[in-house]
Design an enzyme around this catalytic site. Structure first.
Site, mmCIF file in Angstrom:
data_model
loop_
_atom_site.group_PDB
_atom_site.id
_atom_site.type_symbol
_atom_site.label_atom_id
_atom_site.label_comp_id
_atom_site.label_asym_id
_atom_site.label_seq_id
_atom_site.Cartn_x
_atom_site.Cartn_y
_atom_site.Cartn_z
ATOM 1 N N SER A 1 0.796 -1.228 0.000
ATOM 2 C CA SER A 1 0.000 0.000 0.000
ATOM 3 C C SER A 1 0.827 1.276 0.000
ATOM 4 C CB SER A 1 -0.952 -0.002 1.195
ATOM 5 O OG SER A 1 -0.254 -0.196 2.401
ATOM 6 N N HIS B 1 -5.272 -3.150 -2.982
ATOM 7 C CA HIS B 1 -4.830 -2.223 -4.033
ATOM 8 C C HIS B 1 -4.669 -2.881 -5.401
ATOM 9 C CE1 HIS B 1 -4.161 0.898 -1.029
ATOM 10 N NE2 HIS B 1 -3.709 -0.085 -0.261
ATOM 11 N N LYS C 1 -11.578 1.193 -2.050
ATOM 12 C CA LYS C 1 -10.533 1.740 -2.930
ATOM 13 C C LYS C 1 -11.033 1.771 -4.371
ATOM 14 C CE LYS C 1 -7.491 1.174 0.744
ATOM 15 N NZ LYS C 1 -7.000 0.243 1.731
HETATM 16 C C1 LIG Z 1 -6.967 0.078 3.095
HETATM 17 C C2 LIG Z 1 -6.439 -1.282 3.390
HETATM 18 C C3 LIG Z 1 -7.090 -2.122 4.284
HETATM 19 C C4 LIG Z 1 -8.250 -1.651 5.119
HETATM 20 O O1 LIG Z 1 -9.402 -1.574 4.380
HETATM 21 P P1 LIG Z 1 -10.587 -0.647 4.925
HETATM 22 O O2 LIG Z 1 -11.778 -1.149 4.195
HETATM 23 O O3 LIG Z 1 -10.213 0.740 4.568
HETATM 24 O O4 LIG Z 1 -10.662 -0.883 6.399
HETATM 25 C C5 LIG Z 1 -6.608 -3.400 4.440
HETATM 26 N N1 LIG Z 1 -5.520 -3.826 3.776
HETATM 27 C C6 LIG Z 1 -4.855 -3.034 2.928
HETATM 28 C C7 LIG Z 1 -3.655 -3.557 2.219
HETATM 29 C C8 LIG Z 1 -5.282 -1.726 2.723
HETATM 30 O O5 LIG Z 1 -4.603 -0.912 1.925
#
Ligand SMILES: *Cc1c(COP(=O)(O)O)cnc(C)c1O
Length: 391
Positions: free
Chosen positions: A178, A206, A238
């Site tokens: 990330s 991602h 995302k």
């Molecule tokens: C953003 C993210 C999460 C958390 O997801 P949310 O739905 O925002 O709680 C988990 N793992 C990774 C790799 C992330 O980038």
């Protein structure tokens, strides 16, 4: 609370320039955002495909709110599991080509729920050093032994796994990291798992939407089977542009999560209208391949531009294109200078990234135009004086 000495701790944070402040956004996510009455061109959201403010997704959300109301009202096990949730699970199972999918309210909760349902004391969880905080926290919460291996390096991992007599061994990795944007070496990890009786879990927060055929993510990109990656996590906040998360896997995996995953059982179901709207974003994500193509163009434009200016980038082919700056002070300064030029890119500091590796996490979105990226490059050129100073 005097004994807690909160002020001292906060002052310490401030003096290290690690204190965080929130910007207040006065409108939707998009290439241009409104913050405190000022317009900025933003390059820091995770709305990779530009679906967070897509009219068709919003329209479906509004219709669904009329049909289902707003709140989930109860947990899935009681009376909160609506038709909208159920149908989204089925659609995501078809999309990921896996037997079954389970929705969670957030990615953080999905990771907590999955890891602690699969391993406990006596088990072993192996994590890439740069895994997302939710995965690291999940490992701790599970009570299993946790081994953090060097980023994308299977050597120590293999040794530790072959020495271990844990009753269950789980290898856990981000599909796309990330804060760095690079891909995990999933084929290699799948082999390590296979040779050591371990199970591979991939958090592809991602990767979904950008990588793989039809945006099916890292596992599709590496052409791995469900046998090689039995546990696959995706998030909806995302590239999907909505909210929530899902786990895709076998019938037995999903049934195990329903029975044992505490962060699934003991929480209110996500608002059904969000699940319903996500069906539209899933359709757009899969069918509108021009979004991925345009994004790929922008990534190339950005990388070529930085290369021409001598601005070093990290090894990334994804919309996450961080500029490694080093010190916290410099990262904050560059971020501030860019803001003066109307560009918003937040400085990412420890503990989110290792010490000495503060960075500007530039993210690109299909909602950006080539002109937007050109403007970003012009601005970066103007702050190069600061970027190039030592420290
Ligand atoms: C953003 C993210 C999460 C958390 O997801 P949310 O739905 O925002 O709680 C988990 N793992 C990774 C790799 C992330 O980038």
């Amino acid at each position: 609370m005097e004994g807690f000495q909160l002020r001292e701790v906060l002052d310490q944070r401030r003096s290290e320039q690690l204190h965080r402040e929130r910007l207040v956004l006065d409108g939707p996510q998009g290439p241009e955002v409104l913050v405190n009455g000022k317009r900025y061109l933003a390059f820091c959201s995770n709305d990779y495909l530009g679906l967070a403010n897509h009219p068709a997704v919003i329209a479906r959300f509004q219709q669904a709110a009329n049909r289902y109301g707003l709140g989930g009202g109860a947990s899935h096990m009681i009376i909160g599991h609506s038709r909208a949730h159920h149908e989204l699970e089925e659609a995501l199972a078809a999309f990921t080509r896996r037997p079954r999918v389970l929705l969670f309210s957030t990615g953080y909760m999905a990771n907590l729920g999955v890891i602690s349902a699969l391993v406990e004391r006596g088990g072993l969880v192996c994590q890439d050093r740069l895994n997302h905080a939710s995965l690291l926290d999940a490992g701790k919460l599970s009570g299993a032994r946790v081994l953090r291996y060097r980023h994308a390096d299977s050597e120590v991992l293999t040794n530790r796994l072959s020495d271990s007599n844990a009753y269950r061994k789980l290898i856990v990795t981000d599909g796309v990291f990330s804060m760095d944007g690079d891909l995990a070496p999933l084929s290699m990890l799948a082999n390590v798992a296979k040779n050591n009786d371990a199970c591979l879990m991939v958090d592809d927060a991602h990767g979904f939407g950008f990588l793989g055929e039809g945006g099916r993510g890292s596992v599709s990109h590496w052409q791995l089977s469900i046998k090689q990656v039995p546990v696959l996590v995706g998030t909806l906040g995302k590239a999907f542009g909505t909210s929530g998360a899902f786990v895709a896997g076998s019938e037995e995996l999903i049934e195990t999560l329903i029975q044992f995953s505490r962060s699934y059982i003991y929480t209110t179901a996500m608002p059904p209208a969000i699940a319903d709207a996500t069906q539209v974003s899933l359709q757009i994500l899969e069918s509108e391949s021009w979004r991925r193509e345009h994004l790929t163009d922008l990534i190339k434009l950005f990388r070529d531009g930085c290369h021409a200016m001598g601005i070093p980038l990290m090894e990334s082919m994804t919309p996450i294109q961080p500029i490694l700056v080093g010190s916290v002070e410099k990262a904050l300064l560059v971020s501030r200078k860019l803001a003066e030029l109307g560009i918003l890119i937040t400085a990412i500091r420890p503990p989110t990234v290792p010490r000495g590796e503060a960075r500007l996490r530039v993210t690109l979105s299909a909602s950006h135009s080539r002109r937007h990226v050109d403007y970003l490059l012009t601005a970066l050129n103007q702050v190069q004086g600061v970027l190039n100073t030592s420290n």
